[in-house]
Write an enzyme that holds these catalytic residues in place. Structure first.
Site, short mmCIF file in Angstrom:
data_model
loop_
_atom_site.label_atom_id
_atom_site.label_comp_id
_atom_site.label_asym_id
_atom_site.label_seq_id
_atom_site.Cartn_x
_atom_site.Cartn_y
_atom_site.Cartn_z
N SER A 133 47.56 82.86 -31.42
CA SER A 133 47.29 81.49 -30.97
C SER A 133 45.89 81.39 -30.37
CB SER A 133 48.37 81.05 -29.98
OG SER A 133 48.33 79.67 -29.74
N ASP A 195 52.38 76.68 -40.23
CA ASP A 195 51.89 76.63 -38.85
C ASP A 195 50.79 75.58 -38.70
OD1 ASP A 195 51.13 77.08 -36.25
OD2 ASP A 195 50.44 79.14 -36.58
N HIS A 309 54.66 78.61 -35.82
CA HIS A 309 53.68 79.25 -34.93
C HIS A 309 54.30 80.38 -34.11
CE1 HIS A 309 49.88 79.46 -32.86
NE2 HIS A 309 50.44 79.28 -31.67
#
Length: 622
Positions: A133, A195, A309
């Site tokens: 991330s 994602d 994600h």
């Protein structure tokens, strides 16, 4: 079919390498540990001879949220000179820009991890820098810093950056700068099929409400800490649907713009490993990466765009299994073409089957990636062939120089060409000069149009060849400029007549990596004068000398004297360091005649020393 399959062989090499080693799985394991144990920080570990540093995906960016698209010039923000190689740009290229908030996040952590990172390099052979991330962008910046540092200290250590679901970091100039440094292969961005995070920055800040991204980020951060905590963020299905709609809307415009005109504030950097429940494929062409992001997101849902994600652990496991069951990839008949077979295998690795609507666009995207990926290198190869064809023109000019330098008139190369008659030999050399100019102007044009590899101007073959061409041919351009009286029409050559290609070649030569041998003092005169502008400076000095004889204004006279003094020191330094060709010192060369005239003038001034004391003593008083 060798050329047809090369693209898939190349893209599979990285995927196979990662799948067949523990690097991918260990990187995700450490990211997961960092997410749960060291939020807003990083985690280091030594596994064998491999050193790992993993940045947590739980990070606070401050006032500049990752959705805001706030780009700043890296050079202006790089007060500590951490990224010096990335500051070098081609002429007319936009500055390297990075996301302000993400850069500040890196800088805030740099002091903390710098010492640990350098300590890790002392006991590790390869270094793997990873992050999930937002931690992925910190990992990318950390890798760019470490590669810049290793270049400075000439370290042989290898660095690999593996990110998972990382947002975009910077603009196209950043991507080009990385490719010029040949660092593209040091970055692998793992992106799951749906994602939304890696695609988020394609949508501008104005598209998002103040609640969209903070709530989503809170949901992800809580879920990274513990899967059940995500519910506390109260992320509604309507919010997910609106986020997906906004990102898809802007991503579609960019993806469908066409390979030559696709533009975005943010641009992919490095290779992208797109993964699904069926496996993964690797794409390294930026335009194709963007299109693939769009096409794969089309097959998702608001829920999967958010949940994907958090599923990289599952996908990493699938990638590791992918190459153990390749015989089961093809559920239909294997196509006759090995290239088409590669395309079909790639589609199934993404969990896309031929009957799906998106299958044809994805197939076209993969073919575009192959074509665009091969084009710059093919162009460079064709240029190498063209260079071999024009080498005889250069050889004829070299022969002409040698014959002029040995001539009984003792004028040398420059003056022979400047004062040439209409002989066949002089005309042939002039024609060759034009042919070489056409070739090199075409090289510059191809670079301007991004038709050559981004590191073309760093490749030793082309840097050295362009330098030799410049040293050999620019004196002829200068001679022709003054022979035809262009200095009376446009002004002197250096300011008004020098071709752009020579200025570009100057920069290439200046930015090259200098070997130790190049710093050794010469024991004999150079084959070619090492400043290709030398004769233009001689022409200006000759004009100053003529003006001194007739100038009566003391201020103008002082300025002329200052110019001549500077030129004399410049020329003398070149001669003393043996950085001139021997034709410069021939009896009837323009430079030697200037030295003789200058010596006579100084002798005359000595007789008038009470009137010109400062000039005679070599001092200039304005």
């Amino acid at each position: 079919m060798g050329t047809e399959t090369s693209s898939f062989e190349t893209s599979e090499m990285l995927a196979k390498f990662l799948a067949s080693t523990p690097l991918l799985s260990e990187s995700w394991r450490l990211c997961n540990i960092s997410n749960t144990s060291t939020p807003r920080d990083f985690f280091t570990e030594q596994i064998g001879d491999v050193g790992y540093i993993a940045f947590s995906g739980i990070q606070t960016v401050g006032n500049s949220e990752p959705s805001c698209g706030n780009l700043v010039p890296l050079m202006e923000s790089d007060g500590n000179a951490l990224f010096i190689p990335l500051h070098r740009l081609n002429e007319g290229e936009e500055p390297v820009m990075v996301h302000e908030g993400l850069l500040q996040l890196f800088l805030s952590m740099h002091t903390n991890f710098q010492n640990q990172m350098l300590a890790l390099t002392e006991k590790s052979k390869p270094i793997v820098i990873t992050g999930h991330s937002l931690g992925g962008t910190v990992a990318t910046l950390c890798t760019l810093w470490l590669l810049s540092y290793f270049q400075l200290v000439s370290s042989p250590l290898q660095v690999l950056c593996i990110t998972f679901g990382s947002p975009m970091l910077g603009n196209e100039s950043l991507s080009k700068a990385v490719l010029r440094e040949r660092w593209g292969g040091n970055f692998c961005n793992v992106v799951s099929k749906h994602d939304i995070m890696p695609r988020m920055l394609f949508a501008p800040q104005a598209s998002f409400t103040q609640l969209h991204f903070p709530v989503l980020l809170k949901y992800w951060h809580l879920s990274m800490t513990s899967p059940g905590f995500g519910m506390l963020a109260q992320l509604q299905d309507e919010d997910k649907a609106e986020l997906l709609r906004l990102v898809m809307c802007h991503l579609e415009v960019i993806a469908q713009a066409g390979e030559e005109v696709a533009k975005s504030l943010f641009w992919p950097l490095g290779s992208y490993l797109f993964c699904s429940e069926e496996g993964a494929i690797c794409v390294d062409n930026a335009v194709s990466v963007i299109k693939m992001m769009y096409l794969l997101l089309m097959t998702g849902s608001p829920c999967s765009s958010v949940e994907d994600h958090l599923k990289y652990g599952d996908y990493v496991e699938k990638v590791s299994l992918q190459f153990l069951k390749q015989s089961s990839f093809m559920q239909a008949d294997i196509p006759e073409s090995s290239y088409e077979s590669g395309v079909a295998m790639a589609l199934q690795s993404l969990g896309i089957y031929s009957q799906e609507t998106v299958a044809r666009p994805v197939k076209d995207c993969l073919k575009t990636a192959r074509r665009m990926g091969l084009r710059p290198n093919l162009n460079a190869a064709k240029l190498a062939v063209s260079l071999a064809k024009i080498n005889p023109y250069r050889a004829q000019i070299e022969w002409y120089k040698a014959s002029c330098d040995e001539s009984d008139d003792h004028m040398g190369y420059y003056d022979c060409f400047k004062q040439r008659d209409n002989s066949k030999k002089g005309s042939k050399v002039n024609l060759n000069r034009h042919k070489l100019a056409v070739f090199w102007n075409n090289v510059i044009k191809m670079l301007d149009n991004n038709e050559l590899p981004y590191d073309f101007n760093r490749r030793a073959k082309w840097v050295n060849t362009s330098q030799f061409y410049k040293l050999l041919v620019e004196p002829l351009d200068i001679a022709e400029y003054y022979r035809t009286g262009m200095h009376h029409v446009k002004g002197h050559y250096l300011k008004h007549g020098r071709e752009r290609r020579y200025e570009i070649f100057d920069r290439w030569w200046k930015e090259r990596k200098v070997s130790v041998d190049e710093n050794n003092k010469r024991s004999k005169f150079a084959g070619l004068t090492q400043d290709s502008r030398f004769w233009a400076r001689v022409e200006e000095a000759r004009e100053w000398l003529d003006k001194i004889r007739s100038e009566s204004d003391p201020r103008k006279l002082a300025l002329l004297w200052e110019h001549i003094d500077a030129f004399e020191k410049y020329a003398r330094e070149l001669v003393d360091n043996m950085e001139v060709s021997r034709d410069v010192l021939l009896k009837n060369s323009s430079y030697n005649l200037w030295v003789v005239e200058w010596s006579k003038l100084k002798s005359q001034l000595k007789k008038l020393s009470p009137q010109f004391p400062d000039y005679v003593n070599g001092e200039v008083v304005p």
